[in-house]
Design an enzyme around this catalytic site. Structure first.
Site, PDB file in Angstrom:
ATOM      1  N   CYS A 164       0.733  -1.159   0.000  1.00 34.04           N
ATOM      2  CA  CYS A 164      -0.125  -0.038   0.057  1.00 34.04           C
ATOM      3  C   CYS A 164       0.890   1.236   0.133  1.00 34.04           C
ATOM      4  O   CYS A 164       0.408   2.355  -0.049  1.00 34.04           O
ATOM      5  CB  CYS A 164      -0.871   0.116   1.224  1.00 34.04           C
ATOM      6  SG  CYS A 164      -1.953  -1.555   1.322  1.00 34.04           S
ATOM      7  N   HIS A 304      -2.364   7.970   6.422  1.00 33.46           N
ATOM      8  CA  HIS A 304      -2.540   6.840   5.812  1.00 33.46           C
ATOM      9  C   HIS A 304      -3.763   6.148   6.295  1.00 33.46           C
ATOM     10  O   HIS A 304      -4.645   5.873   5.490  1.00 33.46           O
ATOM     11  CB  HIS A 304      -1.264   5.848   6.192  1.00 33.46           C
ATOM     12  CG  HIS A 304      -1.712   4.426   5.556  1.00 33.46           C
ATOM     13  ND1 HIS A 304      -1.490   4.024   4.284  1.00 33.46           N
ATOM     14  CD2 HIS A 304      -1.631   3.043   6.055  1.00 33.46           C
ATOM     15  CE1 HIS A 304      -1.829   2.887   3.867  1.00 33.46           C
ATOM     16  NE2 HIS A 304      -1.957   2.465   5.138  1.00 33.46           N
ATOM     17  N   GLU A 315      -0.245   5.714  13.981  1.00 33.89           N
ATOM     18  CA  GLU A 315       0.272   6.808  13.195  1.00 33.89           C
ATOM     19  C   GLU A 315       0.007   8.127  13.849  1.00 33.89           C
ATOM     20  O   GLU A 315       0.759   9.008  13.789  1.00 33.89           O
ATOM     21  CB  GLU A 315      -0.673   6.805  11.838  1.00 33.89           C
ATOM     22  CG  GLU A 315      -0.210   7.856  10.755  1.00 33.89           C
ATOM     23  CD  GLU A 315      -0.996   7.845   9.687  1.00 33.89           C
ATOM     24  OE1 GLU A 315      -0.768   8.733   8.765  1.00 33.89           O
ATOM     25  OE2 GLU A 315      -1.746   6.890   9.278  1.00 33.89           O
ATOM     26  N   LYS A 336      -9.229   8.262   2.883  1.00 37.49           N
ATOM     27  CA  LYS A 336      -9.914   6.648   2.924  1.00 37.49           C
ATOM     28  C   LYS A 336     -11.203   6.584   3.386  1.00 37.49           C
ATOM     29  O   LYS A 336     -11.927   5.643   3.089  1.00 37.49           O
ATOM     30  CB  LYS A 336      -9.041   5.926   3.478  1.00 37.49           C
ATOM     31  CG  LYS A 336      -7.368   5.456   2.786  1.00 37.49           C
ATOM     32  CD  LYS A 336      -6.730   4.575   3.641  1.00 37.49           C
ATOM     33  CE  LYS A 336      -5.604   4.153   2.829  1.00 37.49           C
ATOM     34  NZ  LYS A 336      -4.437   5.368   2.953  1.00 37.49           N
ATOM     35  N   HIS A 341      -9.708   2.032   0.957  1.00 37.82           N
ATOM     36  CA  HIS A 341      -8.345   1.754   0.878  1.00 37.82           C
ATOM     37  C   HIS A 341      -7.995   1.180  -0.356  1.00 37.82           C
ATOM     38  O   HIS A 341      -8.086   0.127  -0.686  1.00 37.82           O
ATOM     39  CB  HIS A 341      -7.736   0.797   2.060  1.00 37.82           C
ATOM     40  CG  HIS A 341      -6.394   0.692   2.156  1.00 37.82           C
ATOM     41  ND1 HIS A 341      -5.580   1.192   1.178  1.00 37.82           N
ATOM     42  CD2 HIS A 341      -5.498   0.270   3.112  1.00 37.82           C
ATOM     43  CE1 HIS A 341      -4.092   1.155   1.746  1.00 37.82           C
ATOM     44  NE2 HIS A 341      -4.336   0.437   2.910  1.00 37.82           N
ATOM     45  N   PHE A 400       2.034  -3.333   3.789  1.00 39.61           N
ATOM     46  CA  PHE A 400       2.437  -4.592   4.337  1.00 39.61           C
ATOM     47  C   PHE A 400       3.814  -4.624   4.239  1.00 39.61           C
ATOM     48  O   PHE A 400       4.309  -4.555   2.933  1.00 39.61           O
ATOM     49  CB  PHE A 400       1.520  -6.006   3.860  1.00 39.61           C
ATOM     50  CG  PHE A 400       0.155  -5.854   4.490  1.00 39.61           C
ATOM     51  CD1 PHE A 400      -0.360  -5.237   5.372  1.00 39.61           C
ATOM     52  CD2 PHE A 400      -0.706  -6.640   3.942  1.00 39.61           C
ATOM     53  CE1 PHE A 400      -1.584  -5.060   6.082  1.00 39.61           C
ATOM     54  CE2 PHE A 400      -2.070  -6.858   4.367  1.00 39.61           C
ATOM     55  CZ  PHE A 400      -2.527  -6.026   5.380  1.00 39.61           C
TER      56      PHE A 400
END
Length: 414
Positions: A164, A304, A315, A336, A341, A400
């Site tokens: 991502c 994010h 975050e 998002k 996402h 990831f």
């Protein structure tokens, strides 16, 4: 050679909020949700029955029948968004040196759907059932290849893959290519098409996605205490980069300047974020240093912000450690909450949102925020867009494997 200033002169988008940049931006500033029930396959046995899907997408609107059948949707989305970015830039394609145009387009999972469909064909019909286009449709770099072939761009052409964080990595690498003279122009970004049976099943098996089937439009709710996972999205975001000198000479519209980036790794876990946020902190600090500014110069961060219980807190804590008291003065958001996402396209689409916030002086909201989480106590620009003239902004994207990116964009000022 002397490093060159790099500016953004073209934008392209295919997102759950619309199939153009104008539709995307209008949806963002008005706080619309692109999450809707999945109807193109049977979801009766799936824990999650909705996703952020491209509205009314029809491949025949963009491709001839035979061509569309030889392109996985992740490549289709990339070409459509790249076409818009190139047209938006108003580059005279006959006047430029096409040997000096880079194409860096990434995807997190590539032709995942064509792989799934071809496995079914193989199981049913054996080797003769496999298409000769199977491999070319599958490979992650093929979107960059198709854009290069369509326009005759012969500069650096490849695909960085980092889950991502993919879209942002490709933008950062394209920025380097233009800044240091490997290319004079670059088409860059990310693309993804994961909304099909195995894509949804795979993320459901990880228990990573929201299962709020009774109310999909509000399922993506970053920083809200009732968040229960991310909403799967699809689409593409593209930028056209060029040198400041070139853009000024041809009187191009300049959306923003790319000021710097930071890349890092968590070195912690294959999927879970580092609870201490060390990698994220390193990426943000590196991006600020590369831009030659101070932390207090940052006024907006497109986070994010996936709407996951662990990720949003990690975050938030990282931002507090980087910015100290100034963290509370920054307008943060997670787009998002509206797009879902978009995986490998997320960093690119959210870079577009960050750039347009700088250009227009409007910060899109984080929607679906109703129940405060005491662990998430910053200013997330909740539920309504905010007008604010900002000079520097960051887009964060993580993947990831522990991949972290922070891109710094600057409001264009000659």
């Amino acid at each position: 050679m002397t490093p060159r200033r790099v500016v953004v002169t073209g934008l392209g988008a295919v997102t759950p909020l619309g199939k153009t940049v104008a539709e995307f931006w209008d949806g963002l500033i008005h706080g619309r949700s692109g999450s809707r029930p999945i109807t193109h396959f049977d979801v009766s046995e799936f824990p999650t029955k909705f996703a952020g899907q491209i509205p009314d997408y029809n491949a025949s609107d963009y491709f001839e029948g035979k061509e569309s059948r030889r392109l996985d949707k992740f490549t289709q989305y990339a070409i459509v968004a790249a076409d818009e970015a190139i047209a938006d830039s108003k580059l005279d394609l006959e006047a430029i040196d096409k040997n000096r145009v880079a194409v860096l387009i990434g995807t997190g999972i590539g032709g995942f759907e064509v792989f799934y469909r071809q496995c079914l064909e193989f199981a049913d019909r054996g080797p003769r059932g496999v298409s000769p286009f199977f491999i070319p449709m599958l490979i992650p770099d093929i979107a960059a290849g198709h854009v290069s072939i369509k326009y005759g761009f012969r500069g650096p052409n490849f695909c960085a893959v980092s889950a991502c964080a993919t879209g942002s990595h490709n933008i950062g690498l394209a920025y380097d290519a233009v800044k240091y003279g490997t290319a004079d122009y670059a088409v860059c970004g990310g693309t993804e098409a994961p909304v099909f049976e195995m894509g949804v099943a795979g993320f459901n098996a990880m228990r990573a996605m929201s299962t709020r089937n009774e109310d999909p439009e509000t399922a993506s709710r970053p920083f809200d205490s009732t968040r229960d996972g991310f909403v799967l999205g699809e689409g593409s975001g593209m930028l056209l980069l060029e040198t400041y000198e070139s853009a000024i000479k041809r009187n191009a519209t300049i959306y923003a300047e790319v000021a710097g980036y930071g890349f890092s790794a968590d070195a912690h876990h294959i999927t879970a974020p580092d609870p201490e946020g060390n990698g994220v902190i390193l990426a943000m600090n590196s991006s600020i240093e590369a831009a030659g500014i101070k932390p207090e110069d940052i006024e907006h961060i497109n986070m994010h912000g996936t709407s996951t219980p662990l990720g949003d807190v990690a975050e938030t804590n990282s931002i507090k450690r980087v910015f100290g008291d100034h963290a509370y003065k920054i307008n943060l958001n997670s787009t998002k909450s509206m797009t879902g996402h978009m995986l490998g396209a997320a960093g690119a689409a959210e870079s577009l949102a960050t750039i347009l916030a700088l250009k227009n002086g409007i910060i899109p909201p984080t929607i679906n925020y109703k129940n405060p989480d005491p662990k998430c106590d910053l200013n997330y620009t909740v539920n309504e867009a905010v007008t604010r003239d900002i000079k520097y902004a960051i887009n964060n994207a993580f993947g990831f494997g522990g991949h972290n990116t922070s891109l710094v964009f600057k409001k264009f000022m000659e």
